[in-house]
Structure formats: C-alpha cells, structure tokens
Design an enzyme around this catalytic site. Structure first.
Site, mmCIF file in Angstrom:
data_model
loop_
_atom_site.group_PDB
_atom_site.id
_atom_site.type_symbol
_atom_site.label_atom_id
_atom_site.label_comp_id
_atom_site.label_asym_id
_atom_site.label_seq_id
_atom_site.Cartn_x
_atom_site.Cartn_y
_atom_site.Cartn_z
ATOM 1 N N LEU A 48 21.883 8.797 108.031
ATOM 2 C CA LEU A 48 21.105 7.710 107.183
ATOM 3 C C LEU A 48 20.364 9.049 106.764
ATOM 4 O O LEU A 48 19.429 9.833 107.444
ATOM 5 C CB LEU A 48 20.638 7.117 108.057
ATOM 6 C CG LEU A 48 18.921 6.235 107.082
ATOM 7 C CD1 LEU A 48 19.589 5.836 106.046
ATOM 8 C CD2 LEU A 48 19.047 5.085 107.995
ATOM 9 N N GLU A 49 19.822 9.476 105.458
ATOM 10 C CA GLU A 49 19.456 10.023 104.895
ATOM 11 C C GLU A 49 18.144 9.295 103.981
ATOM 12 O O GLU A 49 17.999 8.722 102.999
ATOM 13 C CB GLU A 49 20.371 10.972 103.866
ATOM 14 C CG GLU A 49 18.878 12.440 103.086
ATOM 15 C CD GLU A 49 19.732 13.381 101.994
ATOM 16 O OE1 GLU A 49 19.347 13.404 101.844
ATOM 17 O OE2 GLU A 49 20.660 12.066 101.266
ATOM 18 N N ILE A 50 17.191 8.642 104.898
ATOM 19 C CA ILE A 50 15.499 8.045 104.445
ATOM 20 C C ILE A 50 15.070 9.713 102.935
ATOM 21 O O ILE A 50 15.065 10.844 103.272
ATOM 22 C CB ILE A 50 14.819 7.739 105.614
ATOM 23 C CG1 ILE A 50 15.169 7.451 106.279
ATOM 24 C CG2 ILE A 50 14.138 8.240 104.592
ATOM 25 C CD1 ILE A 50 14.684 6.844 107.628
#
Length: 706
Positions: free
Chosen positions: A456-458
């Site tokens: 997951l790339e925030i």
C-alpha cells in the site's frame, strides 16, 4: 539467560512431562544460539530422569514456535554458525532416538525450526484453529531448513510434498497437514492439551502405526529410486527455469534431500550443515533477510490518534472489490457504494467464492465466513456513510468525477472523515485543494489485484495532517499490507520508477527488438514477469493511464523520449489479458500462448533486430535505478529503505537483491556510474546519472551501511 524465562516443566503422576514453551523475553517463541544451550541442558536432564514416561511440547503463547531468531544469521565468515547448528542437530537426534514418546501439541504458527522440532517428535497433534499453520519458509530468507527438516520431512510426507513445501515455503493448515501425514490428529484448540495427554498414554503402550492411503503414482515417484530420479530431475529443471539461478537456496534444498535419500540421513545432515552457512553468506540471503526485517519493522509506526474501524468504499469495481475484501477479512465494517446493484452483488459473490474454497479445505469455519460477509453493507446511495471513519474512492480516473465524489462525501460523511483516493495517476494535491479540509485528504494507492499484492503506497500532499498519515498507515497494516509513505508527484514513487523502465523497453521495440527477447532478458535478470507480460497482466487500460502520467512528467524533461504506442493499442481495443488481446495471445482459459505479431504494427520495428542480452537488461534496469535515485534526491521518498520496500513489494524488483538501493550498493556505485556514462554516450542524456550518485561516490558511503 534463565531457563524459567523460556520454559516451564511440569510432571504428573502418570509420568507425563509437559514442557511449556514461553519466551517471556521476546513474547514470541523463537530459537537463538543461546537458547539452544539452554535446551541442551534441559533435555539432557529430562532424558536422564527415568521417572518420565512421555514428554509433551506445547506453547503458552499464541504460537507454537515462530522459528529461529533471524538476527542469529548475521555471521561474518564460514564456521561462525556451524557449531550451534550441529548441536541443534544432536539435540533433535537425541530426542528422536529416545524410546519415550515425545508429542508436539501445535496451536498457532509452527514455522521453520519450530516445525523441525515438531518433526523430531514421535507424534504431532494440531488445533483446527484457522491460525494454526505449519511451514518451512527458510527459502524466502535465502537459506534452507537447517534443523534436519530436509531429511525428516521427505520421510514423513513423501518426496514430492516435501519438496513442494520447502521450495515454496507455503503454509499448510491443520486439516491439510493431517491429510498429508504431517500431523497425526486435529482437535479443538480447547482440547489440545488433553488430546496430547491421551496420545502420550497410547504411545506409552505401543508406537504409533501410521496408515495413509497413498496413490500408486506417488508410491512409484516417492518410494522407488527410479521414481525419485524423475522427481529430482524435474525439480531441478523447474527450479532453474523459475529462479534463473538467482536463488541458490533452491538447488541447495534439492541437493540436501537427494543426498539424504540416496546416501542416508547422516550424509544428509552433513550436507545441510555444508550448505546452510554458504547460503547465509550469499548476497541473495542478505537481500531477502533485509526484506524480512522491513516487513517486521513495517508494522511499527507512530501509534494513531484515531483508529479507523469503519470504511466507506466508493466504487465496487475491481479495485473497490479488492479493498472491500481485505478490509472485511480483517474486522473492518465496509459501506460499499456503487451506482449499480450488479456491482455490489458481483463483489459479494467474488468474496464468498474465495471463502467457500477455504471452508471446503477446512482452513476457515462456515460461521466465521458468514461473520466476514456480514461486514459488507451494500448501498446505492450514501446512506450509512456517516458512520465511516475513512472513505476511499476507486472510481474512474477522471479528475472532474473524483472532485464530485469528494463533494458528495463532504455532504454526507462526518466532519472529520478521512477522504482517500485510490488513484494511480492523478494529482492528490489537486484533489486536496478542492476539498473543504485539504489536511484530511490523502492518497491510498493499492496495487492490483488488491488481495494478492502486498504493498500500500500512501501518498501525502503538502497539506496532509500527520494524524491522517498515521491513521491510514495503521489501517493499511491492519489490512495486511506492507506500507510506504511517498510525497505526491506524477506516478508517486512506485509508478514513477516503473514508467522509465517500461518506456525503455517500448523504445527497444521501436528500434526493432523482439517482444520475447526483451521479456526473457528481464525475467532472466530476476523480475517475476517481463515488462510486456506485466503490461498485459495489469491491463493496457491501466497502462494507458500510467503512460499518460509519464507523458506529463516528461514535459519537464525534454531529453526523455516517451513511447506512446500503448495509448494507440488501448484505443484500438487492446486490453491485455482482460480481453485476451495484448502483447501476447491467450487461450479461452486465459493462458499465455505466444507473441501477438499484430502488435509490431504499433511500433517502428518488426522484431528482427538483435541486441546483447546484458545490454537489454542494463538499459531497462538503469532507467529504473536512476529514477529511484532522483526520487530520493527530490524527497519523494524519505529513505533508501522506503525505496527498496516500494520497489520490491510494488513491482517485484529483483527480490533476492533486497531492493534497488541495496542492489546498487552490491554492484558498486562507481561501477553503476561508469555503466550509466557508457549508456549516456551511446543512447543520450536520459541516462545521465542523478547527482546523488556522484555525491555518494565522492563521500565513499553507501545507501545502506549494514
């Protein structure tokens, strides 16, 4: 170290001795070299006590044993670890050869050395909890099972099943384990200890007589020298094809098993000792262990001020469905909104299909599965969205539409709700500046397919509040994701480094190189899939958005030629694997058949030109490495570790290397600089090395000092 900090020993009137495993220091049962010495002393005392008629190994913690302490693998030279490993072998051999039965009562994770301890016991009994998993995952750390697992497992479950377990490192659940003969019984968690005592009393009377139905084919392949030779030959061919020689642990495991079955267990144990230390000192093991540390540390982040328990999910398409699935499986209630009831029902059906499979294989109970499904609340309007702590939108990649969705969320959700976008290409900053509370808007870039892809790339903007970042980070970890935080820019971090790599491969097609030659070259280098197979897998519709992002970014870099052929392919109806029409052709079941020759019509070349394989690899890889360097230089990522994490878990960058920054350290920064200079001289200024590379070379430092 005190024994009572790790073990509690109880003896009953029947002569049954129970060893309760409880690592009070770490809170998890892991084995270190120091602990091996404690175990040695304890077992010697117990084996000398003739009042003991049977022993039970069971854990007081949530897991039986998580394996060896990975920090113990940090050795400097050959010979550093062998004494501990050899002593471990001797302890387990003594336990195995003792005439009194030893029973392993397993609940929770039983991994690595934990399973090897259980294999040395005379019987194994497991709880049927969905948390009970058995595995030998050492191959994922670039090493092999070093506690006799390569010898005992094939003799217990057969050659084929043992190789499958050790070469993949996959989890085996309780009922699967019973079926394959890995455990002898499966019982309710609350009855585990009682069942172990009953089994101990039976074994005190007579040894266990294992009867398992083995198909004739397996009897031949597992039980005859002719059959085993077939299995070993096939395993070696498959290993070379899948690993391309980048994972030395794989052939080493096969060698240990083959040696043991052909020359006896003593020779097998010696081969285990020989290979284990060699593997510990390989760059591949160092890289894979660094990823393990990353995953462990990734779960530790600033504790959130606010816990996010309820999700509003806008869009029940492929991405929305995946985000819903990983949320409800981890205890998060989801209000799933779509414009059509069919979308919501399709999501429900897809998730239930997966759960039914788990019920069938007894890795999940029906009641538990129904509880999971009960967390989905389908909606055609915004009713219920006021309960959401966070709302994620996964609608079409159109800025106007996303801004309208933000307006709708602000109208119906609570005032402090976090608004997250799953965009992979649009500006999160522009969306934030459209919102009433820009500080509450954030990017949450999941990768497709969501349930399988670990990252997951925030994406934060200059406006994003720290409490929002912390809350979303914790939310992602709860969903089972490895999480990174990047600053907003075209492509963010992961797609930004992917774009130049893919673009260089497309430029090589324009030059006349063959699709298959480029694809094979990059797979041989160590990428899980080649660039064109990757484009087909993600879909040329998604790829078209990524290319558009690259086009925008390239406007600021006139020396960066962008190939737009993917846009033309998409406009002509090419979607890749989705509609069986992409760089490759596919059969009705979606299996890749061969190169789609029609694709050359979108490029200047016809696939007839040849280029040295290493030059293909260097061109594509150097573009990705250089972009990663620029991202660090510009502050898009905050550290080399973040860059390594995003690249490996997001796009499968050479996992054995530990990530692009560890890879650059390994090949040498000066050598990389010279390679980039050579490519710049030949192909132009797009290969000009980032300034940060020059700075590192001048200072004599690396990106990772350890």
């Amino acid at each position: 170290m005190k024994r009572e900090d790790f073990f509690t020993v109880e003896k009953d009137a029947d002569g049954i001795c129970t060893i309760w495993l409880e690592n009070k220091r770490d809170g998890i049962n892991i084995v270190s070299p120091d602990l091996i010495s404690l175990m040695d002393d304890m077992f010697q005392e117990l084996f000398d006590d003739h009042s003991i008629k049977a022993l039970i190994l069971i854990s007081k913690l949530k897991d039986f044993m998580a394996g060896a302490d990975i920090n113990a693998f940090e050795i400097e030279k050959k010979g550093d670890f062998r004494p501990f490993q050899k002593r471990g072998h001797e302890i387990l051999e003594a336990m195995e050869s003792d005439k009194r039965p030893v029973i392993a009562a397993i609940d929770g994770s039983c991994y690595g050395l934990g399973l090897e301890v259980a294999l040395a016991c005379h019987a194994r009994i497991a709880s049927h909890s969905s948390r009970t998993k058995l595995a030998l995952p050492e191959v994922k750390l670039g090493i092999l099972p070093g506690g006799g697992g390569t010898q005992r497992l094939p003799r217990l479950v057969g050659l084929q099943k043992s190789l499958d377990m050790m070469l993949t490192g996959k989890n085996i659940y309780a009922y699967q384990a019973k079926k394959m003969g890995l455990v002898d019984d499966v019982v309710d968690k609350n009855k585990l200890y009682h069942a172990a005592k009953v089994m101990a009393k039976k074994l005190m009377e007579k040894p266990l007589n294992r009867k398992r139905k083995i198909p004739l084919k397996d009897k031949i392949l597992d039980g005859t020298s002719f059959g085993r030779n077939i299995v070993f030959n096939q395993a070696k061919k498959m290993a070379q094809k899948q690993t391309q020689g980048n994972y030395p642990a794989v052939p080493a495991i096969i060698d240990c098993v083959e040696t043991g079955l052909k020359k006896g267990m003593k020779a097998g144990y010696e081969k285990e000792l020989e290979h284990f230390e060699k593997l510990m000192l390989t760059p591949a093991s160092a890289g894979l262990r660094s990823l393990f540390h990353i995953m462990t540390e990734n779960k530790k982040h600033n504790p959130p001020q606010k816990e996010l328990n309820t999700l509003g999910m806008i869009g029940a398409g492929f991405m929305g469905s995946g985000i819903t699935e990983i949320s409800i499986k981890n205890g998060i209630d989801v209000y799933l909104k779509d414009i059509a009831p069919e979308g919501i029902e399709k999501t429900r059906a897809a998730i239930w299909k997966g759960l039914k499979k788990k019920i069938k294989y007894k890795t999940l109970g029906k009641v538990e599965a129904e509880e999971i499904m009960g967390r989905i609340h389908g909606r055609l309007d915004y009713d219920g969205i006021e309960h959401a702590d966070i709302v994620i939108e996964a609608v079409l990649e159109k800025m106007d539409l996303k801004k309208r969705i933000i307006d709708d969320i602000q109208q119906h959700a609570k005032e402090d709700v976090i608004i997250a976008t799953n965009t992979s290409a649009l500006s999160v900053t522009e969306m934030a500046e459209h919102a009433k509370k820009p500080e509450n808007v954030i990017g949450m870039h999941y990768f497709s397919p969501v349930p399988k892809m670990p990252l997951l790339e925030i994406v934060k903007t200059p406006h994003t509040a720290q409490w929002v970042i912390d809350a979303c980070y914790a939310f992602g970890v709860r969903q089972g994701k490895t999480v990174i935080v990047a600053n907003d820019c075209p492509g963010f971090y992961v797609n930004r480094i992917l774009i130049p790599y893919l673009n260089e491969c497309l430029l090589m097609l324009d030059e006349g190189l063959a699709i298959e030659d480029i694809n094979k070259a990059m797979e041989k280098k160590g990428f899980p899939v080649g660039p064109f197979k990757l484009l087909d897998e993600v879909g040329l519709d998604v790829a078209a958005h990524v290319v558009e992002t690259g086009k925008k970014a390239a406007e600021l870099r006139p020396d960066f030629p962008v190939n737009l052929s993917v846009l033309d392919m998409f406009e002509k109806g090419y979607l890749g694997k989705k509609n069986k029409k992409g760089f490759f052709t596919y059969n009705e079941k979606g299996k890749k058949q061969g190169v789609n020759k029609e694709v050359y019509g979108f490029f200047k070349g016809d696939g007839s030109k040849k280029l040295d394989e290493k030059e293909i690899q260097d061109r594509a890889l150097c573009m990705m490495l250089n972009e990663a360097l620029m991202c660090l230089e510009e502050g898009i990522i905050d550290s080399p570790t973040t860059g390594d994490t995003g690249a490996v878990f997001g796009i499968g960058f050479l996992p054995f290397s530990g990530g692009p920054f560890r890879y650059m350290d390994h090949i040498g920064l000066q050598d990389l600089q010279e390679k980039m200079q050579s490519l710049e001289n030949k192909y132009g200024s797009r290969f000009k090395a980032a300034n940060i590379l020059q700075e590192k070379i001048k200072s004599g430092s690396k990106f990772h000092e350890h």
